[in-house]
Design a protein around this motif. Structure first.
Motif, PDB file in Angstrom:
ATOM      1  N   ASN A 669       0.852  -1.184   0.000  1.00  0.00           N
ATOM      2  CA  ASN A 669       0.000   0.000   0.000  1.00  0.00           C
ATOM      3  C   ASN A 669       0.893   1.240   0.000  1.00  0.00           C
ATOM      4  OD1 ASN A 669      -2.890  -1.003   2.031  1.00  0.00           O
ATOM      5  ND2 ASN A 669      -1.933  -1.969   0.275  1.00  0.00           N
ATOM      6  N   GLY A 670       0.364   2.332  -0.507  1.00  0.00           N
ATOM      7  CA  GLY A 670       1.114   3.581  -0.531  1.00  0.00           C
ATOM      8  C   GLY A 670       1.585   3.938  -1.924  1.00  0.00           C
ATOM      9  N   ALA A 671       1.936   5.200  -2.119  1.00  0.00           N
ATOM     10  CA  ALA A 671       2.312   5.700  -3.439  1.00  0.00           C
ATOM     11  C   ALA A 671       3.517   4.969  -4.010  1.00  0.00           C
ATOM     12  CB  ALA A 671       2.587   7.201  -3.362  1.00  0.00           C
ATOM     13  N   ASP A 672       4.439   4.527  -3.143  1.00  0.00           N
ATOM     14  CA  ASP A 672       5.632   3.820  -3.606  1.00  0.00           C
ATOM     15  C   ASP A 672       5.466   2.311  -3.516  1.00  0.00           C
ATOM     16  OD1 ASP A 672       5.651   3.577  -0.873  1.00  0.00           O
ATOM     17  OD2 ASP A 672       7.771   4.054  -0.619  1.00  0.00           O
ATOM     18  N   GLY A 673       4.239   1.840  -3.692  1.00  0.00           N
ATOM     19  CA  GLY A 673       3.919   0.440  -3.437  1.00  0.00           C
ATOM     20  C   GLY A 673       4.259  -0.537  -4.543  1.00  0.00           C
ATOM     21  N   LEU A 674       4.822  -0.087  -5.673  1.00  0.00           N
ATOM     22  CA  LEU A 674       5.200  -1.000  -6.750  1.00  0.00           C
ATOM     23  C   LEU A 674       6.718  -1.032  -6.893  1.00  0.00           C
ATOM     24  CD1 LEU A 674       2.554  -0.227  -9.530  1.00  0.00           C
ATOM     25  CD2 LEU A 674       2.650  -2.204  -8.026  1.00  0.00           C
ATOM     26  N   GLY A 675       7.263  -2.233  -7.088  1.00  0.00           N
ATOM     27  CA  GLY A 675       8.702  -2.406  -7.184  1.00  0.00           C
ATOM     28  C   GLY A 675       9.285  -2.052  -8.535  1.00  0.00           C
ATOM     29  N   GLY A 676       8.462  -1.652  -9.469  1.00  0.00           N
ATOM     30  CA  GLY A 676       8.933  -1.277 -10.808  1.00  0.00           C
ATOM     31  C   GLY A 676       7.786  -0.725 -11.621  1.00  0.00           C
ATOM     32  N   ASN A 677       8.049  -0.383 -12.892  1.00  0.00           N
ATOM     33  CA  ASN A 677       6.972   0.091 -13.778  1.00  0.00           C
ATOM     34  C   ASN A 677       5.845  -0.939 -13.813  1.00  0.00           C
ATOM     35  OD1 ASN A 677       9.342   1.157 -16.353  1.00  0.00           O
ATOM     36  ND2 ASN A 677       8.886   2.092 -14.399  1.00  0.00           N
ATOM     37  N   ASP A 678       4.608  -0.474 -13.695  1.00  0.00           N
ATOM     38  CA  ASP A 678       3.490  -1.414 -13.794  1.00  0.00           C
ATOM     39  C   ASP A 678       3.319  -1.919 -15.217  1.00  0.00           C
ATOM     40  OD1 ASP A 678       1.348  -2.755 -12.331  1.00  0.00           O
ATOM     41  OD2 ASP A 678       0.013  -1.648 -13.650  1.00  0.00           O
ATOM     42  N   ASP A 679       3.855  -1.201 -16.190  1.00  0.00           N
ATOM     43  CA  ASP A 679       3.874  -1.636 -17.584  1.00  0.00           C
ATOM     44  C   ASP A 679       2.514  -2.089 -18.097  1.00  0.00           C
ATOM     45  OD1 ASP A 679       6.485  -1.081 -18.534  1.00  0.00           O
ATOM     46  OD2 ASP A 679       7.261  -2.671 -17.276  1.00  0.00           O
ATOM     47  N   PHE A 680       1.592  -1.136 -18.057  1.00  0.00           N
ATOM     48  CA  PHE A 680       0.237  -1.324 -18.591  1.00  0.00           C
ATOM     49  C   PHE A 680      -0.458  -2.540 -17.987  1.00  0.00           C
ATOM     50  CE2 PHE A 680      -0.641   1.534 -22.367  1.00  0.00           C
ATOM     51  CZ  PHE A 680      -1.928   1.816 -21.955  1.00  0.00           C
ATOM     52  N   GLY A 681      -0.124  -2.853 -16.731  1.00  0.00           N
ATOM     53  CA  GLY A 681      -0.869  -3.881 -16.017  1.00  0.00           C
ATOM     54  C   GLY A 681      -0.170  -5.209 -15.877  1.00  0.00           C
ATOM     55  N   GLN A 682       1.018  -5.395 -16.473  1.00  0.00           N
ATOM     56  CA  GLN A 682       1.695  -6.685 -16.358  1.00  0.00           C
ATOM     57  C   GLN A 682       2.120  -6.986 -14.925  1.00  0.00           C
ATOM     58  OE1 GLN A 682       2.216  -9.478 -17.804  1.00  0.00           O
ATOM     59  NE2 GLN A 682       3.750 -10.264 -16.378  1.00  0.00           N
ATOM     60  N   MET A 683       2.707  -6.005 -14.240  1.00  0.00           N
ATOM     61  CA  MET A 683       3.076  -6.220 -12.835  1.00  0.00           C
ATOM     62  C   MET A 683       1.831  -6.570 -12.016  1.00  0.00           C
ATOM     63  SD  MET A 683       6.379  -5.641 -11.673  1.00  0.00           S
ATOM     64  CE  MET A 683       6.371  -4.629 -10.189  1.00  0.00           C
ATOM     65  N   SER A 684       0.750  -5.888 -12.305  1.00  0.00           N
ATOM     66  CA  SER A 684      -0.498  -6.124 -11.584  1.00  0.00           C
ATOM     67  C   SER A 684      -1.079  -7.495 -11.903  1.00  0.00           C
ATOM     68  CB  SER A 684      -1.507  -5.027 -11.920  1.00  0.00           C
ATOM     69  OG  SER A 684      -1.084  -3.786 -11.385  1.00  0.00           O
ATOM     70  N   ALA A 685      -1.004  -7.907 -13.163  1.00  0.00           N
ATOM     71  CA  ALA A 685      -1.521  -9.218 -13.547  1.00  0.00           C
ATOM     72  C   ALA A 685      -0.741 -10.327 -12.856  1.00  0.00           C
ATOM     73  CB  ALA A 685      -1.469  -9.388 -15.064  1.00  0.00           C
ATOM     74  N   TRP A 686       0.576 -10.146 -12.709  1.00  0.00           N
ATOM     75  CA  TRP A 686       1.378 -11.127 -11.962  1.00  0.00           C
ATOM     76  C   TRP A 686       0.841 -11.259 -10.547  1.00  0.00           C
ATOM     77  CZ3 TRP A 686       4.048 -12.150  -7.611  1.00  0.00           C
ATOM     78  CH2 TRP A 686       4.941 -13.223  -7.615  1.00  0.00           C
ATOM     79  N   TYR A 687       0.548 -10.141  -9.928  1.00  0.00           N
ATOM     80  CA  TYR A 687       0.030 -10.152  -8.557  1.00  0.00           C
ATOM     81  C   TYR A 687      -1.314 -10.868  -8.480  1.00  0.00           C
ATOM     82  CZ  TYR A 687      -1.342  -8.597  -3.908  1.00  0.00           C
ATOM     83  OH  TYR A 687      -1.741  -8.584  -2.587  1.00  0.00           O
ATOM     84  N   ILE A 688      -2.195 -10.589  -9.422  1.00  0.00           N
ATOM     85  CA  ILE A 688      -3.530 -11.196  -9.397  1.00  0.00           C
ATOM     86  C   ILE A 688      -3.430 -12.711  -9.519  1.00  0.00           C
ATOM     87  CG2 ILE A 688      -5.714 -11.372 -10.664  1.00  0.00           C
ATOM     88  CD1 ILE A 688      -5.214  -8.369 -11.469  1.00  0.00           C
ATOM     89  N   PHE A 689      -2.718 -13.172 -10.528  1.00  0.00           N
ATOM     90  CA  PHE A 689      -2.560 -14.619 -10.703  1.00  0.00           C
ATOM     91  C   PHE A 689      -1.908 -15.251  -9.471  1.00  0.00           C
ATOM     92  CE2 PHE A 689      -2.924 -14.437 -15.486  1.00  0.00           C
ATOM     93  CZ  PHE A 689      -3.854 -15.454 -15.611  1.00  0.00           C
ATOM     94  N   SER A 690      -0.805 -14.690  -9.038  1.00  0.00           N
ATOM     95  CA  SER A 690      -0.039 -15.321  -7.958  1.00  0.00           C
ATOM     96  C   SER A 690      -0.805 -15.301  -6.642  1.00  0.00           C
ATOM     97  CB  SER A 690       1.317 -14.630  -7.808  1.00  0.00           C
ATOM     98  OG  SER A 690       2.105 -14.811  -8.975  1.00  0.00           O
ATOM     99  N   SER A 691      -1.598 -14.266  -6.403  1.00  0.00           N
ATOM    100  CA  SER A 691      -2.427 -14.224  -5.195  1.00  0.00           C
ATOM    101  C   SER A 691      -3.466 -15.333  -5.190  1.00  0.00           C
ATOM    102  CB  SER A 691      -3.144 -12.875  -5.092  1.00  0.00           C
ATOM    103  OG  SER A 691      -2.237 -11.829  -4.889  1.00  0.00           O
ATOM    104  N   LEU A 692      -3.867 -15.760  -6.381  1.00  0.00           N
ATOM    105  CA  LEU A 692      -4.895 -16.787  -6.518  1.00  0.00           C
ATOM    106  C   LEU A 692      -4.310 -18.187  -6.686  1.00  0.00           C
ATOM    107  CD1 LEU A 692      -7.186 -14.650  -8.795  1.00  0.00           C
ATOM    108  CD2 LEU A 692      -7.816 -15.494  -6.513  1.00  0.00           C
ATOM    109  N   GLY A 693      -2.974 -18.292  -6.727  1.00  0.00           N
ATOM    110  CA  GLY A 693      -2.355 -19.601  -6.643  1.00  0.00           C
ATOM    111  C   GLY A 693      -1.927 -20.255  -7.934  1.00  0.00           C
TER     112      GLY A 693
END
Length: 779
Positions: A669-693
């Motif tokens: 959480n927080g403005a600095d909450g991403l470890g790199g460029n989100d790159d149009f959702g790829q970083m976020s998609a990794w999180y979604i998949f991995s959170s779901l197993g």
């Protein structure tokens, strides 16, 4: 009754019953919707290298109405200005001033463009330059505080302190709506700065044109030469209150002015044109008076923009538009409903979903018209046309995610890619395209991965055979980025074409993806050709060093070689340590090639445990220490599949605690909450998949690799009406290992899940524990 009529009657009754049941199920699903926008924080990623924007937009919307916090130029003293990199999305959380609100932005990219039609409300003496951040009063910019700033899906607000104006923004797909609450003033202004843009430089503006149609309506267009070298955006801008007066900054000096000099064009002249226009619109305001603006965009014409405005926001009810757009967001977010132990995980998850649904963006008017790659006007007859494909990033997990939760959109995106190919003089699919332009950014031809993944998974609401042929055509253009050498030699020589190892590896994967699509469609000749090409990764593997290594045109390996370095070693945005693990199409063969099971596990362990000295990334823009764990670089995409490679060894459990570590360390959480460029959702998609197993290691395969889910429970509300449920037993921050997995009540013996098992509905149950079950998946 005639007996021949009975089946017809029965069929009709059946259809009615089906429709009634479907309506009831839809109503039930609607009633089960949760208020999920409360967990979205658009500020996440707006600091450091996340490169996200906090402004107002709707899912996949054409308008991204967001604040700009500075006017850093792309060039400084005739050279690239590294400071501009922070402003790929126009906003940096650490800044103290806002220069205005523009209508187009990329989310999370590592290069940029856009920032069209900047609007800034001001009071007092008219100023038409933004000034500098160190002296906000030197221009029309204003100081602001995060304490008065609010960002939600489809809504942004902030107090512009120097002008005492409350700014509020919302949006529909094609229209941005502004609401400015003014103090009492007889010097209230709305500035429209058509010179402003992201990654700006002298002469980026090719031309701008504006007409003041009447006392509330302004139309025009802007053409730029940037990342997209021939980009034109049209607009229609409407005010809720008649303009008192208007004008433009002093005209640029030109050798030829024609006979326009007979007019005073700086004040109340209704037709304005030039490379660099700055306009102002004056008003008298009472204390607390709201002036509203609707800015509609079109890729085709100002008339198209005006029609988009009339249909999408026909009135001036700001709160209605905000509510309606937030309901759209809530519907999209409810496609996956989760339960977590900690609230911050809910915020991370639904912010990731929000970011994943920001693009690609719709690129057409409501009537289906859009400008194509050939600069002609086309009409999308049976699909929605999309633009902005950051494919080097998004083929990995974002488009595979769409094949589960946005299958219709993903099919339309592929239809848009095919239209791009038809309009291309090269007859190629997109590489990195936006706004009717190909900008050729990054390597590979990853459209073929997106297409193959959809074909293999049965999401083919497009012409699959035409799509396969477009893939083949794209993979055989000899003058594209070393392909001539790749096709002749089986690798790209470093002395002929840079980043040669990365290109060889990514071409080989893409070729495998083409082969999988061909196999699915029964095209044996194409399959045989491309499955053979997919083995080319072997040609850049050096057995002596155990690394992928640049090879020269004469067949020898480049002598100077450092597997930790990211510069001059044959790789792009990565080093050999990470890129040597990029054989997602055949991990088993890669493991064998690298010495077998035990050696490979040691290698993977070392990747996460070793220390990468600063010197190896200190000159790399998009990688900082924030995105690195050991020598594993999560802040950039080439390594996103790596932690799941343990599944191809005899120790799948080794991935599980590392996945949970990455989820916690790289997403906060927080403005600095991403470890790199989100790159149009790829970083976020990794999180979604991995959170779901589970995770798509090789898009183009119908299998996902299992990991360690973070959620207590997850429910996919699928487009086909079915439900896929993820359940965890004994979930906790300590129980990061998996003791066993049941799929629909039956224990899995391998750490993989089929796409059909997800899309057909069902339930997967992970039993969590604090210590690894080293016998898991060994039955």
């Amino acid at each position: 009754m005639n007996i021949l009529q009975k089946p017809t009657l029965i069929t009709a009754l059946g259809v009615l019953m089906f429709a009634f049941t479907a309506k009831i199920n839809a109503q039930k699903k609607e009633n089960n919707f949760k208020n999920l926008i409360q967990y979205v924080d658009p500020m996440i990623g707006t600091a450091k290298m996340g490169h996200t924007y906090p402004g107002a937009t709707v899912p996949f919307g054409s308008v991204q109405l967001s604040p700009e916090t500075d006017t850093i130029a792309y060039g400084l003293n005739g050279k690239y200005n590294g400071e501009v990199y922070k402003y790929c999305a126009g906003y940096q959380y650490e800044d103290k001033t806002i220069v205005g609100f523009s209508h187009t932005h990329f989310s999370g990219t590592g290069h940029s463009d856009l920032g069209d039609f900047l609007i800034m409300p001001t009071t007092g003496k008219l100023q038409l330059n933004p000034g500098v951040a160190s002296k906000p009063l030197s221009g029309y910019r204003s100081a602001f505080s995060h304490s008065t700033e609010k960002a939600e899906p489809a809504y942004y607000s902030v107090l512009l302190e120097d002008h005492n104006i409350k700014a509020e923004l919302t949006a529909t797909t094609r229209v941005g709506m502004h609401q400015y609450t003014f103090p009492k003033s007889d010097e209230a202004h709305i500035i429209l700065d058509l010179t402003s843009g992201i990654y700006n430089y002298d002469k980026k503006n090719v031309w701008t044109f504006v007409r003041v149609e009447n006392d509330t309506l302004v139309t025009g267009y802007r053409q730029t030469n940037g990342w997209a070298r021939t980009r034109t955006v049209y607009f229609a801008m409407s005010f809720s209150k008649p303009i008192k007066s208007y004008g433009q900054a002093a005209l640029e000096k030109s050798v030829y002015r024609g006979f326009w000099g007979r007019f005073d064009q700086t004040k109340n002249f209704p037709e304005m044109a030039g490379q660099n226009l700055k306009l102002f619109f004056d008003f008298d305001t009472n204390e607390g008076e709201k002036i509203k603006i609707k800015m509609a965009l079109s890729p085709v014409s100002s008339a198209g923009a005006l029609e988009n405005m009339k249909k999408e926001i026909p009135d001036w009810d700001f709160e209605r538009v905000k509510k309606q757009s937030q309901e759209v967001w809530n519907k999209e977010l409810n496609k996956i409903q989760i339960e977590t132990i900690q609230k911050e995980d809910l915020v991370n998850f639904y912010t990731a979903m929000y970011h994943a649904f920001l693009g690609p963006t719709e690129y057409m008017d409501l009537d289906g018209n859009y400008k194509g790659l050939d600069m002609n006007v086309h009409k999308a007859e049976s699909f929605k046309n999309y633009t902005s494909y950051s494919l080097w990033d998004t083929y990995r997990a974002l488009h595979p995610l769409f094949n589960i939760v946005q299958p219709s959109r993903n099919a339309d995106m592929i239809s848009s890619m095919l239209a791009h190919s038809d309009q291309s003089v090269h007859k190629m699919l997109p590489i990195w395209s936006h706004y009717a332009n190909e900008n050729w950014c990054m390597i590979g031809y990853h459209s073929v991965s997106v297409i193959a993944d959809a074909i293999v998974k049965g999401n083919v609401n497009f012409d699959a055979e035409k799509a396969l042929q477009a893939c083949v055509n794209t993979a055989k253009v000899p003058y594209f980025d070393g392909l001539e050498y790749y096709m002749k030699k089986g690798y790209v020589p470093e002395d002929k074409n840079g980043s040669s190892v990365s290109k060889t590896l990514e071409y080989a994967y893409d070729d495998w993806a083409i082969a999988q699509a061909a196999k699915k469609l029964g095209k044996t000749d194409i399959y045989n050709e491309f499955i053979e090409r997919s083995k080319n990764y072997k040609n850049v593997y050096d057995e002596k060093t155990g690394f992928m290594r640049p090879k020269l045109n004469d067949g020898t390996f480049k002598k100077e070689f450092d597997p930790l370095d990211t510069h001059g070693q044959g790789f792009i945005e990565g080093n050999s340590w990470n890129y040597s693990l990029y054989v997602p199409q055949d991990p088993a063969d890669m493991i064998k090639m690298m010495g077998g099971n035990e050696k490979f596990k040691i290698r993977l362990d070392s990747l996460f445990n070793m220390h990468l000295p600063d010197k190896y990334f200190e000159n790399t823009e998009d990688i900082t220490r924030d995105g690195i764990i050991g020598n594993y670089v999560h802040g950039n995409e080439p390594s996103h599949h790596v932690v799941y490679l343990y599944n191809w060894t005899d120790s799948p459990w080794k991935s599980q605690d590392k996945i949970r570590m990455i989820l916690k360390k790289m997403y906060r959480n927080g403005a600095d909450g991403l470890g790199g460029n989100d790159d149009f959702g790829q970083m976020s998609a990794w999180y979604i998949f991995s959170s779901l197993g589970f995770y798509p290691v090789a898009p183009g395969s119908d299998e996902y690799a299992l990991g360690s889910p973070l959620v207590k429970k997850g429910i996919f509300n699928l487009e086909n009406g079915k439900i896929f449920e993820v359940e965890t037993v004994n979930q906790s921050d300590k129980n990061v290992f998996v003791s066993k997995v049941l799929l629909n009540g039956k224990e899995l013996t391998k750490p993989f899940l089929k796409h059909a098992d997800v899309i057909n509905g069902g339930k997967i149950t992970f039993y969590m524990c604090a210590k690894p079950n080293k016998k898991n998946y060994q039955n």
